[in-house]
Design a protein around this motif. Sequence first.
Motif, PDB file in Angstrom:
ATOM      1  N   ARG A  88     -35.918  -0.745  -0.239  1.00 27.00           N
ATOM      2  CA  ARG A  88     -36.942  -0.361   0.744  1.00 27.00           C
ATOM      3  C   ARG A  88     -36.325   0.053   2.066  1.00 27.00           C
ATOM      4  NH1 ARG A  88     -41.450  -4.436   1.852  1.00 27.00           N
ATOM      5  NH2 ARG A  88     -40.453  -5.821   0.367  1.00 27.00           N
ATOM      6  N   ARG A  89     -35.238  -0.565   2.449  1.00 24.19           N
ATOM      7  CA  ARG A  89     -34.561  -0.225   3.706  1.00 24.19           C
ATOM      8  C   ARG A  89     -33.401   0.708   3.436  1.00 24.19           C
ATOM      9  NH1 ARG A  89     -33.037  -5.743   6.627  1.00 24.19           N
ATOM     10  NH2 ARG A  89     -32.047  -4.210   7.992  1.00 24.19           N
ATOM     11  N   ARG A  90     -33.179   1.635   4.332  1.00 25.35           N
ATOM     12  CA  ARG A  90     -32.025   2.515   4.162  1.00 25.35           C
ATOM     13  C   ARG A  90     -30.750   1.712   4.370  1.00 25.35           C
ATOM     14  NH1 ARG A  90     -30.608   8.540   6.489  1.00 25.35           N
ATOM     15  NH2 ARG A  90     -28.558   8.636   5.527  1.00 25.35           N
ATOM     16  N   PRO A  91     -29.818   1.764   3.429  1.00 24.71           N
ATOM     17  CA  PRO A  91     -28.565   1.033   3.604  1.00 24.71           C
ATOM     18  C   PRO A  91     -27.781   1.567   4.800  1.00 24.71           C
ATOM     19  CG  PRO A  91     -28.852   1.748   1.329  1.00 24.71           C
ATOM     20  CD  PRO A  91     -29.891   2.449   2.140  1.00 24.71           C
ATOM     21  N   GLU A  92     -27.276   0.652   5.615  1.00 21.27           N
ATOM     22  CA  GLU A  92     -26.519   1.066   6.793  1.00 21.27           C
ATOM     23  C   GLU A  92     -25.078   1.405   6.440  1.00 21.27           C
ATOM     24  OE1 GLU A  92     -27.617   1.670   9.871  1.00 21.27           O
ATOM     25  OE2 GLU A  92     -29.614   1.343   9.046  1.00 21.27           O
ATOM     26  N   ALA A  93     -24.457   0.576   5.611  1.00 26.91           N
ATOM     27  CA  ALA A  93     -23.079   0.815   5.184  1.00 26.91           C
ATOM     28  C   ALA A  93     -22.986   0.459   3.712  1.00 26.91           C
ATOM     29  CB  ALA A  93     -22.108  -0.021   6.009  1.00 26.91           C
ATOM     30  N   ILE A  94     -22.360   1.307   2.932  1.00 28.55           N
ATOM     31  CA  ILE A  94     -22.291   1.103   1.487  1.00 28.55           C
ATOM     32  C   ILE A  94     -20.819   1.010   1.087  1.00 28.55           C
ATOM     33  CG2 ILE A  94     -22.925   2.012  -0.770  1.00 28.55           C
ATOM     34  CD1 ILE A  94     -25.174   3.569   0.592  1.00 28.55           C
ATOM     35  N   ASP A  95     -20.434  -0.135   0.588  1.00 29.88           N
ATOM     36  CA  ASP A  95     -19.044  -0.385   0.221  1.00 29.88           C
ATOM     37  C   ASP A  95     -18.807   0.041  -1.224  1.00 29.88           C
ATOM     38  OD1 ASP A  95     -16.443  -1.186   0.187  1.00 29.88           O
ATOM     39  OD2 ASP A  95     -16.876  -3.337   0.014  1.00 29.88           O
ATOM     40  N   ALA A  96     -18.776   1.360  -1.424  1.00 33.30           N
ATOM     41  CA  ALA A  96     -18.556   1.909  -2.765  1.00 33.30           C
ATOM     42  C   ALA A  96     -17.683   3.150  -2.630  1.00 33.30           C
ATOM     43  CB  ALA A  96     -19.888   2.258  -3.422  1.00 33.30           C
ATOM     44  N   ASP A  97     -16.908   3.444  -3.664  1.00 32.71           N
ATOM     45  CA  ASP A  97     -16.048   4.632  -3.619  1.00 32.71           C
ATOM     46  C   ASP A  97     -16.878   5.912  -3.631  1.00 32.71           C
ATOM     47  OD1 ASP A  97     -13.192   3.444  -4.025  1.00 32.71           O
ATOM     48  OD2 ASP A  97     -14.460   2.427  -5.493  1.00 32.71           O
ATOM     49  N   TYR A  98     -17.984   5.878  -4.378  1.00 32.83           N
ATOM     50  CA  TYR A  98     -18.909   7.005  -4.412  1.00 32.83           C
ATOM     51  C   TYR A  98     -20.304   6.473  -4.187  1.00 32.83           C
ATOM     52  CZ  TYR A  98     -22.027  10.584  -6.296  1.00 32.83           C
ATOM     53  OH  TYR A  98     -23.035  11.495  -6.454  1.00 32.83           O
TER      54      TYR A  98
END
Length: 898
Positions: free
Chosen positions: A722-732
């Motif tokens: 529901r919330r836009r992710p602020e930081a995503i710890d993924a390679d892609y």
Amino acid sequence: MEIDAAREVRTTCPYCGVGCGVLAKVAADGQVSVRGDPDHPANFGRLCSKGSALAETIDLDGRLLHPEIDGRRAGWDEALDRVASTFSKTIAEHGPDSVAFYVSGQLLTEDYYVANKLMKGFVGSANIDTNSRLCMASSVAGHRRAFGSDTVPGTYEDLELADLIVLVGSNLAWCHPVLYQRIAAAREKRPDMKVVLVDPRRTMTADIADMHLAIAPDGDVALFTGLLAHLGQHNAVDRGYISAHTAGFGQALFAASKLDLAGVAAATDLSEDELTRFYSLFAATAKTVTVYSQGVNQSSSGTDKVNAVINCHLATGRIGKPGAGPFSVTGQPNAMGGREVGGMANMLAAHMEIENPEHRDRLQRFWNAPAVAQKPGLKAVEMFQALADGRIKALWIMATNPVDSMPDADAVEAAIKACPFVVVSDVLAKTDTVRHAHVRLPAAAWGEKDGTVTNSERRISRQRAFLGLPGEVRPDWWIVAEVARRMGFGAAFSHYAPAEIFAEHAALSGFENDGARDFDIGIYAGVDSKTYAALEPFQWPAPSLSTPGGVQAGRDPSNTRFFANGNFYTPDGKARFIAIRPASDTRTNPDYPLILNTGRVRDHWHTMTRTGKSPRLSQHIAEPFVEIHPADAQRYDIGDADIVRISSPRGEVLVRAMITSRQRRGSLFAPMHWTDQFAAKGRLDALTASLTDPVSGQPALKHVAVRLEKFAAKAFGFAVTRRRPEAIDADYWAAARCRGGWRVELAFAAAEIDWTGFAQSLFGAPPETEMLAYHDRDAGQHRIAAFDDKHLAGALFVASGPVAVSRGWAAQQLEEVHASQRERFRIVAGRAGAERPDAGAIVCSCFGVGVNQIVAAVTAGCATVDAIGGALKAGTNCGSCRAEIRAIIQVNRFQAAE
């Protein structure tokens, strides 16, 4: 300005150069809806998927609403004073060429006019260029070489009157859908109409083509010089027109004849039979329109391509006549308006020439300017190179996002970061360019601003405000004029409204013209605010009644076309044939053996600052991808939906693989829309080179040498939140709007991850959030759902290969109530119940119709696109999906028959 709450306003779409009329309705509760304007002559009520979704893009989420200086909120006076004083000081210390404006086809003509006037007439430099340099500069250069002016001869009506339409480097079905639908409708009425598509890819536009010429990249010059030679050899030229109205035919024909049919076949990768059939069809069809777009322009030989096309029309006298002519279709809503006001570094306002001292003198007298720029300024690529080496010390960027859209984008970003002073006027608070600005100025968006735009057929239409200005937002023309006043040029920038600017623009077009220049709207020189408010769409030229004959010399007074009877804007009134010889251009090598072609998709626009707000427009294609021919996929061990790395000497991207026989072997196609705001590593122009056409300065964005490799992902994921992710710890990762929140595609180089912790971080869920999880570590399967009371906060699905869960169904769960434990476990299971069939990947964005629904309708007996439309509504609004629907029907009817 005050906006009445309940009314319908006639305005113009802010997307491509078709210039569709839009009716924007504001209800009493403030809700906005849009529909096509049935009375607008560009679209007659039609809208594409993007235009239909405009109401979804006008919210204030992410808007820049207040001026900022060095990241802090500031007042307008402080911000404008900082801009004016820094530019003035820089000019005083380093000269006028030490500053630059980089502007945009998103600006209205009135904005453009004021910015160009300030830079060229009062700063005294021509260092103002536009992102239209990236899409239309080669057309401008080709027109000027052939016609003596940047004149589009024909009109949209010609597309409906032609017996043959040749589409060159133009995926009209996706990039200019309303024009495509006009052609489709005309063809239904006249089945004998023929369409030829010249494109390396078999795009959705091929659905309407009788002949698809899958030409080698940059083979267009050879194709059309070969056509000119064929026309000459078979006496299929108009000797009378050539003799009376042109010069240089003999030299052009001699140069074209240097390459025989076998040579053309080798240069184009087309068979001699294909060439002969196309050449014979062109030679035999008097009413022929050649429509070209970015596939022609975005090339290191773009200007030669344009002139090779024009040469064939001049040789046959097929220009300016109903149903005949070369036709450049523009990519932006006001690319043409920017050309009219001199928004390019090598042009003056009102189609005057910067190289011409009489034109410079005329402009200086009209503006009462201290000194008009004496020489061309830096074109876009040169401008950012000058930024990098320190020649430009202050830069103002307006309504564009060059960190994503310029070639060699990483180098452009580094140059902007290193510049001592950067101003950005924009709508959004966060773009990949805005983040580097010292001063951020909040500009008005579509629906808030007021002015004019000019479409591809020279038709000027009004964009009208139907929303008030939020926060401290101001129109671009006001911002530029306020800076000009603070720089000491108040008398020349005392405009109080767009109507006054438009009147000055019109007056300049007719000033000392007398038919000598093509662009003339002098009849509107005295327009007042009331007349301007009610202005109807019109095509130029529209000269003052005092102009001799009341019409331009080059215009047939019985219609709105140019050049049927000659009267070109050259010193002798004759068009110029350009002698062109195809040149071989091999860019691939063993390290970079594939050719990358860049472009657009159906439902997104530029760098998604507008379309990225619409859940509907992200349903069709939600992440960056690359089209790969099956043979190339097998060669590089790539499967459908794998993550792949594309690399060039300048950078790399990570995108999803789409394996399709529509793509040429040895070539790739990837869209240019994704940015750091929407993907981990999707900025495609990080790969492209700063190679440009030597005449136009337009970058070669369609022909880039790259290499391809599979990204060794150990885990794949898909999430809704529901919330836009602020930081995503993924390679892609790639994030896209969906109804109720966001959907996120993921891939990881490592398989051992704390998936529950990752999910909590992704969803922004506090520790006390209720979590349900399923883990099968041996199979690499993980499913986690978080609930906030009765609502889904987020769901994460992880697998060792591309995740097979239905995206549409999962996103839909964000809007639903999940009161029972059974419903919650169903989400963890990743399956809809039997009572709720999965629609599948969305094909029709307008009505949210998925591929599974279309397949079911075919199975039930729907055998045509119209039958599908009757059953599901798919394809009945903008029509952009009709080619895909037809392909689904063909595949599934064939399978059913087996």
